[in-house]
Design a protein around this motif. Sequence first.
Motif, PDB file in Angstrom:
ATOM      1  N   VAL A   1       0.855  -1.185   0.000  1.00  0.00           N
ATOM      2  CA  VAL A   1       0.000   0.000   0.000  1.00  0.00           C
ATOM      3  C   VAL A   1       0.893   1.236   0.000  1.00  0.00           C
ATOM      4  O   VAL A   1       1.560   1.525   0.989  1.00  0.00           O
ATOM      5  N   VAL A   2       0.906   1.948  -1.114  1.00  0.00           N
ATOM      6  CA  VAL A   2       1.780   3.110  -1.271  1.00  0.00           C
ATOM      7  C   VAL A   2       0.959   4.368  -1.543  1.00  0.00           C
ATOM      8  O   VAL A   2       1.088   5.371  -0.860  1.00  0.00           O
ATOM      9  N   ALA A   3       0.099   4.302  -2.553  1.00  0.00           N
ATOM     10  CA  ALA A   3      -0.789   5.424  -2.855  1.00  0.00           C
ATOM     11  C   ALA A   3      -1.782   5.587  -1.701  1.00  0.00           C
ATOM     12  O   ALA A   3      -1.905   4.697  -0.844  1.00  0.00           O
ATOM     13  N   PRO A   4      -2.508   6.712  -1.638  1.00  0.00           N
ATOM     14  CA  PRO A   4      -3.418   6.913  -0.508  1.00  0.00           C
ATOM     15  C   PRO A   4      -4.404   5.766  -0.313  1.00  0.00           C
ATOM     16  O   PRO A   4      -5.064   5.324  -1.258  1.00  0.00           O
TER      17      PRO A   4
ATOM     18  N   PRO B   1      -0.459   5.024  -9.682  1.00  0.00           N
ATOM     19  CA  PRO B   1      -0.876   5.783 -10.860  1.00  0.00           C
ATOM     20  C   PRO B   1       0.313   5.989 -11.789  1.00  0.00           C
ATOM     21  O   PRO B   1       1.474   5.916 -11.356  1.00  0.00           O
ATOM     22  N   PRO B   2       0.070   6.237 -13.080  1.00  0.00           N
ATOM     23  CA  PRO B   2       1.182   6.392 -14.032  1.00  0.00           C
ATOM     24  C   PRO B   2       2.210   7.429 -13.629  1.00  0.00           C
ATOM     25  O   PRO B   2       3.413   7.210 -13.829  1.00  0.00           O
ATOM     26  N   THR B   3       1.788   8.561 -13.050  1.00  0.00           N
ATOM     27  CA  THR B   3       2.773   9.589 -12.696  1.00  0.00           C
ATOM     28  C   THR B   3       3.804   9.062 -11.706  1.00  0.00           C
ATOM     29  O   THR B   3       4.990   9.394 -11.798  1.00  0.00           O
ATOM     30  N   ALA B   4       3.379   8.241 -10.766  1.00  0.00           N
ATOM     31  CA  ALA B   4       4.322   7.661  -9.807  1.00  0.00           C
ATOM     32  C   ALA B   4       5.199   6.614 -10.484  1.00  0.00           C
ATOM     33  O   ALA B   4       6.391   6.474 -10.161  1.00  0.00           O
ATOM     34  N   ILE B   5       4.636   5.873 -11.420  1.00  0.00           N
ATOM     35  CA  ILE B   5       5.415   4.857 -12.135  1.00  0.00           C
ATOM     36  C   ILE B   5       6.537   5.512 -12.938  1.00  0.00           C
ATOM     37  O   ILE B   5       7.660   4.998 -13.006  1.00  0.00           O
TER      38      ILE B   5
ATOM     39  N   GLU C   1       5.664  24.847 -23.026  1.00  0.00           N
ATOM     40  CA  GLU C   1       6.285  25.436 -21.845  1.00  0.00           C
ATOM     41  C   GLU C   1       6.854  24.334 -20.979  1.00  0.00           C
ATOM     42  O   GLU C   1       6.285  23.227 -20.915  1.00  0.00           O
ATOM     43  N   PHE C   2       7.954  24.628 -20.303  1.00  0.00           N
ATOM     44  CA  PHE C   2       8.570  23.686 -19.375  1.00  0.00           C
ATOM     45  C   PHE C   2       8.389  24.213 -17.948  1.00  0.00           C
ATOM     46  O   PHE C   2       8.798  25.340 -17.647  1.00  0.00           O
ATOM     47  N   TRP C   3       7.737  23.412 -17.099  1.00  0.00           N
ATOM     48  CA  TRP C   3       7.517  23.774 -15.699  1.00  0.00           C
ATOM     49  C   TRP C   3       8.345  22.859 -14.810  1.00  0.00           C
ATOM     50  O   TRP C   3       8.572  21.684 -15.144  1.00  0.00           O
ATOM     51  N   ASP C   4       8.793  23.375 -13.685  1.00  0.00           N
ATOM     52  CA  ASP C   4       9.570  22.556 -12.753  1.00  0.00           C
ATOM     53  C   ASP C   4       8.757  21.361 -12.269  1.00  0.00           C
ATOM     54  O   ASP C   4       9.289  20.254 -12.091  1.00  0.00           O
ATOM     55  N   SER C   5       7.458  21.579 -12.037  1.00  0.00           N
ATOM     56  CA  SER C   5       6.576  20.482 -11.648  1.00  0.00           C
ATOM     57  C   SER C   5       5.162  20.822 -12.058  1.00  0.00           C
ATOM     58  O   SER C   5       4.773  22.001 -12.051  1.00  0.00           O
ATOM     59  N   LEU C   6       4.401  19.802 -12.420  1.00  0.00           N
ATOM     60  CA  LEU C   6       3.008  19.996 -12.793  1.00  0.00           C
ATOM     61  C   LEU C   6       2.132  19.896 -11.554  1.00  0.00           C
ATOM     62  O   LEU C   6       2.408  19.089 -10.657  1.00  0.00           O
ATOM     63  N   PRO C   7       1.080  20.687 -11.468  1.00  0.00           N
ATOM     64  CA  PRO C   7       0.176  20.574 -10.315  1.00  0.00           C
ATOM     65  C   PRO C   7      -0.559  19.241 -10.343  1.00  0.00           C
ATOM     66  O   PRO C   7      -0.997  18.779 -11.406  1.00  0.00           O
ATOM     67  N   ARG C   8      -0.675  18.614  -9.178  1.00  0.00           N
ATOM     68  CA  ARG C   8      -1.321  17.307  -9.108  1.00  0.00           C
ATOM     69  C   ARG C   8      -2.348  17.287  -7.994  1.00  0.00           C
ATOM     70  O   ARG C   8      -2.220  17.989  -6.999  1.00  0.00           O
ATOM     71  N   SER C   9      -3.352  16.455  -8.187  1.00  0.00           N
ATOM     72  CA  SER C   9      -4.363  16.255  -7.163  1.00  0.00           C
ATOM     73  C   SER C   9      -3.773  15.396  -6.049  1.00  0.00           C
ATOM     74  O   SER C   9      -2.687  14.809  -6.201  1.00  0.00           O
ATOM     75  N   PRO C  10      -4.471  15.266  -4.904  1.00  0.00           N
ATOM     76  CA  PRO C  10      -3.944  14.440  -3.813  1.00  0.00           C
ATOM     77  C   PRO C  10      -3.722  12.982  -4.178  1.00  0.00           C
ATOM     78  O   PRO C  10      -2.982  12.290  -3.508  1.00  0.00           O
ATOM     79  N   VAL C  11      -4.369  12.495  -5.253  1.00  0.00           N
ATOM     80  CA  VAL C  11      -4.148  11.104  -5.649  1.00  0.00           C
ATOM     81  C   VAL C  11      -3.177  10.991  -6.818  1.00  0.00           C
ATOM     82  O   VAL C  11      -3.026   9.938  -7.422  1.00  0.00           O
ATOM     83  N   GLY C  12      -2.493  12.112  -7.153  1.00  0.00           N
ATOM     84  CA  GLY C  12      -1.423  12.048  -8.137  1.00  0.00           C
ATOM     85  C   GLY C  12      -1.809  12.366  -9.564  1.00  0.00           C
ATOM     86  O   GLY C  12      -0.972  12.298 -10.459  1.00  0.00           O
ATOM     87  N   LYS C  13      -3.075  12.721  -9.815  1.00  0.00           N
ATOM     88  CA  LYS C  13      -3.471  13.074 -11.168  1.00  0.00           C
ATOM     89  C   LYS C  13      -3.036  14.504 -11.472  1.00  0.00           C
ATOM     90  O   LYS C  13      -3.146  15.395 -10.633  1.00  0.00           O
ATOM     91  N   VAL C  14      -2.559  14.713 -12.695  1.00  0.00           N
ATOM     92  CA  VAL C  14      -2.220  16.064 -13.117  1.00  0.00           C
ATOM     93  C   VAL C  14      -3.503  16.885 -13.193  1.00  0.00           C
ATOM     94  O   VAL C  14      -4.493  16.469 -13.799  1.00  0.00           O
ATOM     95  N   ARG C  15      -3.487  18.055 -12.565  1.00  0.00           N
ATOM     96  CA  ARG C  15      -4.681  18.904 -12.514  1.00  0.00           C
ATOM     97  C   ARG C  15      -4.688  19.824 -13.730  1.00  0.00           C
ATOM     98  O   ARG C  15      -4.191  20.955 -13.689  1.00  0.00           O
ATOM     99  N   LYS C  16      -5.259  19.316 -14.821  1.00  0.00           N
ATOM    100  CA  LYS C  16      -5.324  20.123 -16.038  1.00  0.00           C
ATOM    101  C   LYS C  16      -6.143  21.390 -15.831  1.00  0.00           C
ATOM    102  O   LYS C  16      -5.882  22.419 -16.457  1.00  0.00           O
ATOM    103  N   LYS C  17      -7.138  21.300 -14.968  1.00  0.00           N
ATOM    104  CA  LYS C  17      -7.972  22.470 -14.698  1.00  0.00           C
ATOM    105  C   LYS C  17      -7.113  23.618 -14.185  1.00  0.00           C
ATOM    106  O   LYS C  17      -7.276  24.768 -14.610  1.00  0.00           O
ATOM    107  N   ASP C  18      -6.191  23.331 -13.280  1.00  0.00           N
ATOM    108  CA  ASP C  18      -5.315  24.367 -12.742  1.00  0.00           C
ATOM    109  C   ASP C  18      -4.391  24.922 -13.824  1.00  0.00           C
ATOM    110  O   ASP C  18      -4.106  26.130 -13.863  1.00  0.00           O
ATOM    111  N   ILE C  19      -3.902  24.042 -14.694  1.00  0.00           N
ATOM    112  CA  ILE C  19      -3.016  24.491 -15.770  1.00  0.00           C
ATOM    113  C   ILE C  19      -3.784  25.373 -16.748  1.00  0.00           C
ATOM    114  O   ILE C  19      -3.305  26.434 -17.167  1.00  0.00           O
ATOM    115  N   ARG C  20      -4.998  24.945 -17.108  1.00  0.00           N
ATOM    116  CA  ARG C  20      -5.805  25.735 -18.041  1.00  0.00           C
ATOM    117  C   ARG C  20      -6.111  27.115 -17.478  1.00  0.00           C
ATOM    118  O   ARG C  20      -6.102  28.123 -18.204  1.00  0.00           O
TER     119      ARG C  20
END
Length: 516
Positions: free
Chosen positions: A203-206, A251-255, A486-505
Amino acid sequence: MRLIDFFDRGVALDPTRTCLKDATVSRSYGDVQRRSYRIANALAAAGFAPGQKAAVYSPNGAVAFECILGIVRGAQVWVPINARNTAGENAYILDNCDVEVLFYHSEFEANVEVFRKDCPKIRSYVCIDRAGADAPFLEDWIAEAPETDPDIPEDRDATISIVSSGGTTGRPKGVVWTHLVWETMIANFFTAMPVGKPPVHLVVAPMTHAAGIVGIILMAAGATQVILPGFDAGKVVTAIETERVTHLFLPPTAIYVLLAHPGLKDHDFSSLDHFIYAAAPMSVDKLKECLDVFGPVMTQSFGQAEAPMLCTFLSPEDHLVIGDPQKEKRLASCGRPTFMTPVAIMDDDGKLMPAGERGEIVVRGNLVMPGYYKNPDATREVSAFGWHHTGDIGFSDEDGFVYIVDRKKDMIISGGFNVYPSEIEQVIWGHPAVQDCAVIGVPDDKWGEAVKAVIELKPGANITADEIIALCKTRLGSVKAPKSVEFWDSLPRSPVGKVRKKDIRETFWKGRERAI
C-alpha cells in the motif's frame, strides 16, 4: 454478502497470518478482527447507529485501516477523506456527507480545529495515535468494548461507503457504494486476477483511494498489507524485494518517477504477480519500459468512483504483444469489459456505436453506483438512456478492446478540428527526457483554441520546444502538434497524483469570460 464478510473470509483462511504491517505495527488477521469488534462495539456504545456516517483522517497506517474495518463492522457508512487534501476540501466532504464521527491522526490536530468550526454535524472525535487536544485516545476509547462480533445483518443494497468523485473539475460529489457495488467489484477483481497463493499487497498510494480499495479486496484472499506512509521510489523498490510483494497499485505519474530511480534494475521484482496501473492514461513507451524492468506483470484497470476500479481490464497476458504490429496497439487500450460489467460506446443521442467509432464510454450493471448522495439531478444527468455516462471519450476495436481518447471536457476544438490531448501526450511521454506532461487548449485569436504542451522534464534532462513540436508533427501531423510548449519545474497534481489540467488551463484562460 456484506463487505465485512469478505474480510472475515480472509480471517478464516488463516487467523495467524499477518494482516497489517507498517513501520510500528504488525498484527495478525485474528488480532485485527478482534480490534474491529471492539471499535464497532465502542461506536454503538457511543450512540452511533448503523447507517450513520464515519470517517478516518490519517496518513497510510495499520491503525487507520483497523478503524475503517471497525466502521464497516458496525454497519456505519465509511466516508474516505484524503490526508493530502486541504482542510477546506475535507471540511466540505465531511459536511456534505453528514459525517458524525471522525477518527483522526494527531498529525492533523490543527485541521481538526477547522472541522470543529465548519463541520457542526461531527459530534465525536477520536485520536488514533494518542490523546487529542479535545478527543480521547483510541486505545482508551475501546478499552472497555467487548471483543464480540456485533454481527449486524444488512441488506446488500444498504449504503456502506460514500466515496468522493474526482474533484479536479469542481466540488466533489458523494458517490454511494452499497454492499452490492463492493460485491460486484470484488467478483470482477478475482475473476480477472485469480489468486493462487497468499498475496502480499504493498500500500503506497493513498489508502482512501485505489490502493486501499485493492487492499480491502485482497483481504478476502488473506493478503498481508505492507503499508508505506507515502510514495518514495527507493522505499517502494526495496519493499517489493524484501517483503516479496505480489500486488502493487500506482498511478502512471508515480510509475514514471519509479522508472527514473537510479539502480532500479538492481532489485529483484520476481515476486510480483500484478503491478496494477490506473487512474490516468499511461505512456505506451513507458509501459514497454515497465515490461522490460518488472516482467510480464503489468495490469491495467479502468473505472471511476461512480463505477469503481474494474469496468475494463488489460491482463498481463494482453501486454505480451510487443513485436506483433497487429496486436501491439492494445497497449494503448484499457482492456476489455470485465465479467460482470457491460461497457459500450454511445453517441450524444443515446445510440450505441460500432467498433471503431468514437463516442462516450458508458457502463451499466451492479458495479455502477445507485446515485450521488443527496444529488438526484446529477444522478439523472449521468444516467441517461439507462447507462452510466463516464465522461470519457473512446472507442472499441474489433476484438472488444476499449481505448480512451480523452475526457469529454478535455477535448480541444482548434480551427474546427477536434483534437484529443491524450493522443499528443502519448507521443510526448515517449521522449526519454520527459517525466510528465499535460496538453491543453489555450486561447488563440486565429484558431479559437491552440494546442499547448506543458512539460515536466526528468532531473538533468534537456530538450527544446522546437524539438517537441517537430516530434509531434512527425507522429501526428501539424493539426495535432502543439503550437507552443512550456517547461515547468513540476506539474500541479491532485492528492491522488493526477495532473490537474484544470489548474493548468486556468493559468492561460484567467480573466476571460469563456474557457473554450
